[in-house]
Design a protein around this motif. Structure first.
Motif, PDB file in Angstrom:
ATOM      1  N   LEU A  94       0.837  -1.198   0.000  1.00  0.00           N
ATOM      2  CA  LEU A  94       0.000   0.000   0.000  1.00  0.00           C
ATOM      3  C   LEU A  94       0.878   1.256   0.000  1.00  0.00           C
ATOM      4  CD1 LEU A  94      -3.075   0.712   0.171  1.00  0.00           C
ATOM      5  CD2 LEU A  94      -2.694   1.083   2.625  1.00  0.00           C
ATOM      6  N   ASP A  95       0.495   2.226  -0.824  1.00  0.00           N
ATOM      7  CA  ASP A  95       1.184   3.513  -0.968  1.00  0.00           C
ATOM      8  C   ASP A  95       2.370   3.457  -1.923  1.00  0.00           C
ATOM      9  OD1 ASP A  95      -0.460   5.130   0.669  1.00  0.00           O
ATOM     10  OD2 ASP A  95       0.496   4.291   2.450  1.00  0.00           O
ATOM     11  N   SER A  96       2.532   2.375  -2.675  1.00  0.00           N
ATOM     12  CA  SER A  96       3.637   2.335  -3.632  1.00  0.00           C
ATOM     13  C   SER A  96       3.229   1.596  -4.899  1.00  0.00           C
ATOM     14  CB  SER A  96       4.865   1.664  -3.008  1.00  0.00           C
ATOM     15  OG  SER A  96       4.608   0.303  -2.730  1.00  0.00           O
ATOM     16  N   GLY A  97       3.998   1.814  -5.961  1.00  0.00           N
ATOM     17  CA  GLY A  97       3.787   1.079  -7.200  1.00  0.00           C
ATOM     18  C   GLY A  97       2.400   1.255  -7.785  1.00  0.00           C
ATOM     19  N   LYS A  98       1.759   0.135  -8.101  1.00  0.00           N
ATOM     20  CA  LYS A  98       0.443   0.143  -8.726  1.00  0.00           C
ATOM     21  C   LYS A  98      -0.685  -0.004  -7.709  1.00  0.00           C
ATOM     22  CE  LYS A  98       0.170  -1.764 -12.847  1.00  0.00           C
ATOM     23  NZ  LYS A  98       0.234  -2.740 -13.978  1.00  0.00           N
ATOM     24  N   SER A  99      -0.340   0.010  -6.436  1.00  0.00           N
ATOM     25  CA  SER A  99      -1.355  -0.033  -5.378  1.00  0.00           C
ATOM     26  C   SER A  99      -1.900   1.365  -5.114  1.00  0.00           C
ATOM     27  CB  SER A  99      -0.754  -0.604  -4.087  1.00  0.00           C
ATOM     28  OG  SER A  99      -0.408  -1.964  -4.253  1.00  0.00           O
ATOM     29  N   GLU A 100      -3.018   1.418  -4.416  1.00  0.00           N
ATOM     30  CA  GLU A 100      -3.568   2.719  -4.037  1.00  0.00           C
ATOM     31  C   GLU A 100      -2.621   3.433  -3.087  1.00  0.00           C
ATOM     32  OE1 GLU A 100      -7.492   2.066  -2.456  1.00  0.00           O
ATOM     33  OE2 GLU A 100      -8.393   1.876  -4.447  1.00  0.00           O
ATOM     34  N   GLN A 101      -2.681   4.771  -3.120  1.00  0.00           N
ATOM     35  CA  GLN A 101      -1.772   5.569  -2.299  1.00  0.00           C
ATOM     36  C   GLN A 101      -2.549   6.597  -1.475  1.00  0.00           C
ATOM     37  OE1 GLN A 101       1.759   7.151  -4.020  1.00  0.00           O
ATOM     38  NE2 GLN A 101       2.259   5.305  -5.139  1.00  0.00           N
ATOM     39  N   PRO A 102      -3.189   6.136  -0.419  1.00  0.00           N
ATOM     40  CA  PRO A 102      -3.846   7.108   0.461  1.00  0.00           C
ATOM     41  C   PRO A 102      -2.850   7.965   1.232  1.00  0.00           C
ATOM     42  CG  PRO A 102      -3.989   4.895   1.377  1.00  0.00           C
ATOM     43  CD  PRO A 102      -3.454   4.745  -0.011  1.00  0.00           C
ATOM     44  N   ASN A 103      -1.601   7.448   1.376  1.00  0.00           N
ATOM     45  CA  ASN A 103      -0.553   8.177   2.111  1.00  0.00           C
ATOM     46  C   ASN A 103      -1.025   8.625   3.487  1.00  0.00           C
ATOM     47  OD1 ASN A 103       1.526   7.967   0.207  1.00  0.00           O
ATOM     48  ND2 ASN A 103       0.782   9.729  -0.944  1.00  0.00           N
ATOM     49  N   ASN A 104      -1.702   7.726   4.155  1.00  0.00           N
ATOM     50  CA  ASN A 104      -2.203   7.986   5.498  1.00  0.00           C
ATOM     51  C   ASN A 104      -1.241   7.380   6.517  1.00  0.00           C
ATOM     52  OD1 ASN A 104      -3.559   8.185   7.918  1.00  0.00           O
ATOM     53  ND2 ASN A 104      -5.509   7.439   7.122  1.00  0.00           N
ATOM     54  N   PRO A 105      -0.588   8.205   7.338  1.00  0.00           N
ATOM     55  CA  PRO A 105       0.377   7.675   8.303  1.00  0.00           C
ATOM     56  C   PRO A 105      -0.200   6.617   9.248  1.00  0.00           C
ATOM     57  CG  PRO A 105       0.606  10.049   8.121  1.00  0.00           C
ATOM     58  CD  PRO A 105      -0.635   9.681   7.359  1.00  0.00           C
ATOM     59  N   LYS A 106      -1.526   6.600   9.419  1.00  0.00           N
ATOM     60  CA  LYS A 106      -2.131   5.581  10.270  1.00  0.00           C
ATOM     61  C   LYS A 106      -1.913   4.168   9.720  1.00  0.00           C
ATOM     62  CE  LYS A 106      -5.792   8.537  12.182  1.00  0.00           C
ATOM     63  NZ  LYS A 106      -7.260   8.728  12.328  1.00  0.00           N
ATOM     64  N   ASN A 107      -1.647   4.078   8.427  1.00  0.00           N
ATOM     65  CA  ASN A 107      -1.424   2.768   7.809  1.00  0.00           C
ATOM     66  C   ASN A 107       0.014   2.279   7.939  1.00  0.00           C
ATOM     67  OD1 ASN A 107      -4.085   2.576   6.793  1.00  0.00           O
ATOM     68  ND2 ASN A 107      -3.537   3.822   5.007  1.00  0.00           N
ATOM     69  N   TRP A 108       0.895   3.129   8.398  1.00  0.00           N
ATOM     70  CA  TRP A 108       2.317   2.798   8.365  1.00  0.00           C
ATOM     71  C   TRP A 108       2.742   2.093   9.646  1.00  0.00           C
ATOM     72  CZ3 TRP A 108       3.677   8.316   6.249  1.00  0.00           C
ATOM     73  CH2 TRP A 108       3.145   8.422   4.949  1.00  0.00           C
ATOM     74  N   ARG A 109       2.129   0.931   9.841  1.00  0.00           N
ATOM     75  CA  ARG A 109       2.397   0.075  10.995  1.00  0.00           C
ATOM     76  C   ARG A 109       2.828  -1.300  10.502  1.00  0.00           C
ATOM     77  NH1 ARG A 109      -2.252  -1.266  12.613  1.00  0.00           N
ATOM     78  NH2 ARG A 109      -3.513  -0.090  11.104  1.00  0.00           N
ATOM     79  N   VAL A 110       3.835  -1.871  11.143  1.00  0.00           N
ATOM     80  CA  VAL A 110       4.333  -3.183  10.726  1.00  0.00           C
ATOM     81  C   VAL A 110       3.212  -4.214  10.734  1.00  0.00           C
ATOM     82  CG1 VAL A 110       5.918  -5.062  11.306  1.00  0.00           C
ATOM     83  CG2 VAL A 110       6.678  -2.686  11.510  1.00  0.00           C
ATOM     84  N   ALA A 111       2.401  -4.205  11.779  1.00  0.00           N
ATOM     85  CA  ALA A 111       1.335  -5.198  11.897  1.00  0.00           C
ATOM     86  C   ALA A 111       0.355  -5.109  10.727  1.00  0.00           C
ATOM     87  CB  ALA A 111       0.593  -5.020  13.220  1.00  0.00           C
TER      88      ALA A 111
END
Length: 329
Positions: A94-111
């Protein structure tokens, strides 16, 4: 030093035959058009998934997990040759390449990244698969395999990043061993006014070894990477989660350390894989191997951290051999 060089020589001899088996098929590959592409809903958005060899059901599938954070599946494209005997799955996080990029920091968790893998597995109807993680992807492969051993056929921890403190310690050793002019260029590259990208790339390359020479990637791989589409590498998530460069961490992962999870793996199903000139230093990775008694170590001769592009034929041969052996266990 002699012991390390001797070990690398043994690897060179042992894989020569395997490379010969793979060479003709790789060279004749007609291109890298995907057999199937899907967007899979995960927490936070939809991720792009590429599937090749879907009809190859007699061997366990393999999923490739790219680095970054913020990288793409593009660097793995030469490994689609494995689709002649098994399903090969690649995806953009998520957030790179051909995936969607909401660029929401809430998503930037290892889990959340780990659970995205599990969602992809369920979506594709795969019961067990091999995981091949590279760099940051190795951390995700380790986390997933420790949490979902029942779905893990084997785990490859490539360009092994599983601990930021260990990675930065190794980075500091590499930098200190570099010529003074290279060190100065690196400082400039991490400043607010960095020099041109080519100059920074040359400086980073010099850190690996004075003997390292990157290979020119094949025309087919270059053509795929030029035409694959999507938004490519995302520096926003890279800077937020990691930092300004491979050798400096200031982001979310600054204190990340999953070394303890090695004890949760089945060592007989674990392969550490690095390039001869990798920024994942062999001394540190050998320590990881020692913490996982029974695990194996593969060193790609002549490769650096990006050995999938540097030495694709050798890497393909090593992986093909590993996956076949683990299928049979």
């Amino acid at each position: 030093m002699f012991k390390t060089l001797h070990l690398l020589s043994l690897y060179t001899l042992c894989i020569a035959f395997l490379v010969g088996l793979s060479l003709s098929a790789f060279a004749k590959s007609p291109g890298f058009e995907p057999e199937k592409e899907v967007l899979v809903p995960v927490e936070g958005g939809k991720v792009y998934v590429r599937v090749d060899g879907e009809k190859q059901t007699h061997r366990a599938p393999v999923i490739f997990i790219h680095g970054g954070p913020g990288g793409t599946h593009n660097g793995f494209i030469g490994m689609t040759d494995l689709a002649d005997e098994r399903m090969v799955i690649m995806y953009d996080q998520l957030d790179s390449g051909k995936s969607e990029q909401p660029n929401n920091p809430k998503n930037w968790r290892v889990a959340r990244f780990v659970e995205s893998l599990e969602t992809i597995r369920k979506h594709l109807g795969v019961e067990q698969w091999h995981l091949v993680g590279q760099s940051w992807g190795a951390a995700l492969a380790l986390e997933y395999s420790a949490k979902y051993p029942q779905h893990t056929m084997s785990t490859v921890l490539g360009g092994t990043f599983i601990s930021t403190p260990h990675w930065i310690m190794d980075a500091n050793l590499l930098v200190k061993a570099a010529p003074q002019e290279v060190q100065e260029t690196l400082r400039q590259c991490e400043s607010s006014q960095p020099p041109q990208a080519a100059q920074c790339y040359a400086a980073y390359t010099k850190l690996y070894s004075p003997y390292y020479t990157p290979n020119k990637i094949s025309n087919e791989i270059a053509a795929y990477q030029d035409s694959v589409g999507g938004n490519g590498f995302n520096p926003l998530i890279y800077n937020a989660m990691w930092g300004p460069s491979e050798f400096s961490s200031t982001g979310v992962l600054k204190h990340y350390d999953a070394t303890h999870l090695l004890a949760e793996l089945d060592p007989l199903k674990t392969l550490f894989m690095i390039g001869q000139y990798d920024s994942a230093r062999i001394d540190t990775v050998q320590n990881y191997v020692a913490l996982t008694p029974g695990a194996e170590l593969a060193v790609v001769p002549g490769g650096a951290h990006g050995f999938y592009d540097d030495r694709p034929l050798v890497t393909l041969a090593l992986l093909r051999s590993w996956l076949r052996r683990k299928d049979a266990q």
